[in-house]
Design a protein around this motif. Sequence first.
Motif, PDB file in Angstrom:
ATOM      1  N   LEU A 210       0.834  -1.204   0.000  1.00 16.61           N
ATOM      2  CA  LEU A 210       0.000   0.000   0.000  1.00 16.61           C
ATOM      3  C   LEU A 210       0.866   1.250   0.000  1.00 16.61           C
ATOM      4  O   LEU A 210       0.514   2.250  -0.644  1.00 16.61           O
ATOM      5  N   ASP A 211       1.987   1.216   0.713  1.00 20.30           N
ATOM      6  CA  ASP A 211       2.883   2.375   0.721  1.00 20.30           C
ATOM      7  C   ASP A 211       3.456   2.638  -0.668  1.00 20.30           C
ATOM      8  O   ASP A 211       3.587   3.798  -1.089  1.00 20.30           O
TER       9      ASP A 211
ATOM     10  N   LEU B  32     -15.354  -2.339  -8.712  1.00 18.90           N
ATOM     11  CA  LEU B  32     -16.012  -2.644  -7.448  1.00 18.90           C
ATOM     12  C   LEU B  32     -16.366  -1.425  -6.600  1.00 18.90           C
ATOM     13  O   LEU B  32     -16.907  -1.574  -5.511  1.00 18.90           O
ATOM     14  N   THR B  33     -16.060  -0.229  -7.080  1.00 16.41           N
ATOM     15  CA  THR B  33     -16.435   0.990  -6.355  1.00 16.41           C
ATOM     16  C   THR B  33     -17.185   1.913  -7.305  1.00 16.41           C
ATOM     17  O   THR B  33     -17.457   1.580  -8.445  1.00 16.41           O
TER      18      THR B  33
ATOM     19  N   HIS C 269      -5.190  12.332  -7.073  1.00 14.50           N
ATOM     20  CA  HIS C 269      -5.223  12.136  -5.628  1.00 14.50           C
ATOM     21  C   HIS C 269      -6.460  11.350  -5.203  1.00 14.50           C
ATOM     22  O   HIS C 269      -6.369  10.407  -4.402  1.00 14.50           O
ATOM     23  N   SER C 270      -7.622  11.730  -5.721  1.00 15.14           N
ATOM     24  CA  SER C 270      -8.853  11.063  -5.305  1.00 15.14           C
ATOM     25  C   SER C 270      -8.877   9.615  -5.771  1.00 15.14           C
ATOM     26  O   SER C 270      -9.327   8.720  -5.040  1.00 15.14           O
TER      27      SER C 270
ATOM     28  N   LEU D  60      -8.586   4.049  -4.217  1.00 12.96           N
ATOM     29  CA  LEU D  60      -7.955   2.761  -4.451  1.00 12.96           C
ATOM     30  C   LEU D  60      -7.342   2.206  -3.169  1.00 12.96           C
ATOM     31  O   LEU D  60      -7.526   1.037  -2.827  1.00 12.96           O
ATOM     32  N   LEU D  61      -6.631   3.046  -2.426  1.00 11.79           N
ATOM     33  CA  LEU D  61      -5.999   2.588  -1.189  1.00 11.79           C
ATOM     34  C   LEU D  61      -7.046   2.179  -0.156  1.00 11.79           C
ATOM     35  O   LEU D  61      -6.869   1.178   0.552  1.00 11.79           O
ATOM     36  N   ALA D  62      -8.138   2.942  -0.075  1.00 10.02           N
ATOM     37  CA  ALA D  62      -9.204   2.577   0.858  1.00 10.02           C
ATOM     38  C   ALA D  62      -9.791   1.219   0.494  1.00 10.02           C
ATOM     39  O   ALA D  62     -10.059   0.384   1.364  1.00 10.02           O
TER      40      ALA D  62
END
Length: 236
Positions: free
Chosen positions: A92-93, A185-186, A220-221, A226-228
């Motif tokens: 994730l980092d 999926l989002t 950014h969004s 994606l990270l969430a």
Amino acid sequence: MAVTATVSRAQVSRARGGTLKRQTVTEAAAEAIRERILAGDYAEGESLRQDALAAELGVSRIPIREAFRQLEAEGLVTLHAHRGAVVSALSLDEIAELFDLRALLEPDLLARAIPNMTEGDLAAAERILQSYENALNDADVHAWGEMNSEFHLTLYRPAGRSRSLGMVQSLLGNTDRYTRLQLVLTSGVERARAEHAQLLKLCRQRNAQEAGDLVRRHVHSAGEDLLAFLRQHRPG
């Protein structure tokens, strides 16, 4: 695992049996393997068998080995002394860093590109958006990724900064497989559609400041969503 290679029609022609016909065999092999990785046909951490791929693509092991090196440079494959080529798994980092780099590079490229954009550049971007729209309507996940990357790169090319463009292209490739998953999926598809249309409008208006601000927010969004999503579905 039975997998059908997906090779870009613009770059590689293939015989009915799936073998590669093009003279630049290493590039063709790299493209075929790359697309399987981006499409999720090969999972993170999965070993890639040189012999099996050579047989499937109708080439010798040498171009497959060279293709692995190319994909390693792109960050899609990791080469191990005893395991051979393995599909890279980004933490994730690392994914956050990739999106941070995009957010730094892309607004600058776009601001430099807008004064040099021709009607042909804008028309090309508009055609890509229409293809993107068709892909969304058809739920063609593979095409979403291709069209998303090509739309951004088409807007940035008039900047005339080949090294920066190459870096952005690599960053898009490294995050593409994750972005496709997130879009499926989002709720990211509708926002991407609206922001792409607005971005093209600002380019037509030659509004470099607002276009740069929008692409920064857009990147950014997308990264944050994606990270969430990934935090919910796999460990970092």
